[in-house]
Write a protein that holds these residues in place. Structure first.
Motif, PDB file in Angstrom:
ATOM      1  N   ALA A 201       0.829  -1.202   0.000  1.00 39.50           N
ATOM      2  CA  ALA A 201       0.000   0.000   0.000  1.00 39.50           C
ATOM      3  C   ALA A 201       0.861   1.250   0.000  1.00 39.50           C
ATOM      4  O   ALA A 201       0.596   2.199  -0.745  1.00 39.50           O
ATOM      5  CB  ALA A 201      -0.937   0.002   1.207  1.00 39.50           C
TER       6      ALA A 201
ATOM      7  N   VAL B 123      -1.693  -4.517   2.232  1.00 39.24           N
ATOM      8  CA  VAL B 123      -3.138  -4.684   2.309  1.00 39.24           C
ATOM      9  C   VAL B 123      -3.456  -6.135   2.643  1.00 39.24           C
ATOM     10  O   VAL B 123      -3.210  -7.040   1.839  1.00 39.24           O
ATOM     11  CB  VAL B 123      -3.807  -4.271   0.983  1.00 39.24           C
TER      12      VAL B 123
ATOM     13  N   PHE C  26      -4.023   2.788  -0.402  1.00 42.42           N
ATOM     14  CA  PHE C  26      -3.453   2.183  -1.600  1.00 42.42           C
ATOM     15  C   PHE C  26      -3.438   3.219  -2.716  1.00 42.42           C
ATOM     16  O   PHE C  26      -4.473   3.749  -3.108  1.00 42.42           O
ATOM     17  CB  PHE C  26      -4.287   0.967  -2.026  1.00 42.42           C
TER      18      PHE C  26
END
Length: 245
Positions: free
Chosen positions: A112, A136, A169
C-alpha cells in the motif's frame, strides 16, 4: 528568542552544494512500456559545470522501482520490478553509487505504501535508517506494518494499523515529511466522505489521524498535502466558476 531559519532561503541550497560538493535535486520516476525509469533532476547546478549524471544503473537488477527516498541522507529504497519470486529490496545512495541488499521479506500481500527515514550514525559515517512497509491484508479492515531497522539489519512485524486498506493504496497525494513524521492523504471514506491525513512517525513507530481544520463544501475540490518551511500544509484546488453575461 527566535532565530531566522536560513536553510529555507532560496540562496542557501546552491551555496551549500558548492561548499560541500553535494548534489541536490529530485528523482522523477516514470513508466513507459511497462518499465520504470528514474531520472535525476538537479535543482542547483553549478554555473558552467556539467550536471552530475545520477542513475540507478549500478544496482544488480536491470529493472527496479523506487519505493521511497530519504532526502536527509540522499538514500533511496528500491525493489525488483521483474520477478516471479519474492522481490528483493535495496537501499542505495545514487550520488555515490553505493548499495546494499536488504534481507528477504515475505511479500504475501500487495504493497500500500512505503516510507523511509535516515540519520547520521554517531559512531561512523554510515547512515542509520528505517524502512516501513504497509501492505493490504486480504478481507481485513487494517494495514499490515513491517519495519526494517538498519541497526538490527532485519525486518520485523510491527502492530497493525486499523485503517481501511484501500484508503492508503495509491494515495491521493504523494508522501510528505514534516514534523518528524511521514504523512499521506488517503482517499475519502466511502460512507462519511472524511479525508483525514494519516501520519506515521517511523522512528517512534506511532501513528495518528489529523483532521483538517475545516471541511471543504465543494464535493469536487481536490486536496493535496505539502511541506512548506517544515510545516505540513493542506492545499485545496477548486475550479473557479465562470459567469457568462
Amino acid at each position: 528568542m527566535r532565530f531566522p531559519i536560513y536553510t529555507y532561503k532560496s540562496a542557501f541550497a546552491p551555496l551549500h552544494c558548492r561548499r560541500a560538493a553535494a548534489v541536490s535535486g529530485y528523482l522523477v520516476q516514470s513508466m513507459a512500456r511497462n518499465r520504470y525509469h528514474a531520472d535525476f533532476v538537479s535543482m542547483h547546478g553549478s554555473p558552467g559545470a556539467a550536471p552530475k549524471a545520477i542513475s540507478l544503473d549500478f544496482l544488480p537488477p536491470a529493472h527496479v522501482r523506487v519505493e521511497a527516498v530519504s532526502a536527509h541522507r540522499g538514500l533511496a529504497c528500491c525493489v525488483e520490478a521483474d520477478t516471479a519470486q519474492p522481490p528483493c529490496y535495496y537501499v542505495c545512495k545514487p550520488a555515490s553509487r553505493q548499495w546494499r541488499a536488504l534481507p528477504s521479506l515475505r511479500v504475501r500481500f500487495r504493497t500500500a505504501a512505503v516510507a523511509m527515514v535516515a540519520r547520521p550514525s554517531a559512531s561512523s559515517t554510515a547512515a542509520e535508517f528505517k524502512v516501513v512497509r504497509f501492505s493490504v491484508l486480504a478481507l481485513q479492515d487494517r494495514l499490515r506494518c513491517e519495519v526494517f531497522d538498519s541497526r538490527r539489519f532485519a525486518w520485523r512485524r510491527a502492530p497493525d494499523v486499523p485503517l481501511c486498506p484501500d484508503s492508503l493504496f495509491r494515495p491521493a497525494s504523494p508522501t510528505v515529511r514534516a514534523h518528524g513524521a511521514m504523512h499521506w492523504l488517503p482517499w475519502p471514506d466511502r460512507l462519511t466522505g472524511a479525508q483525514d491525513v494519516f501520519a506515521f512517525d517511523v522512528r517512534a513507530e506511532a501513528w495518528r489521524l489529523i483532521a483538517p481544520l475545516r471541511e471543504v463544501d465543494d464535493p469536487w475540490a481536490r486536496k493535496r498535502i505539502a511541506a512548506v518551511e517544515g510545516r505540513l500544509c493542506l492545499l485545496v484546488l477548486t475550479d473557479a466558476a465562470v459567469d457568462e453575461g
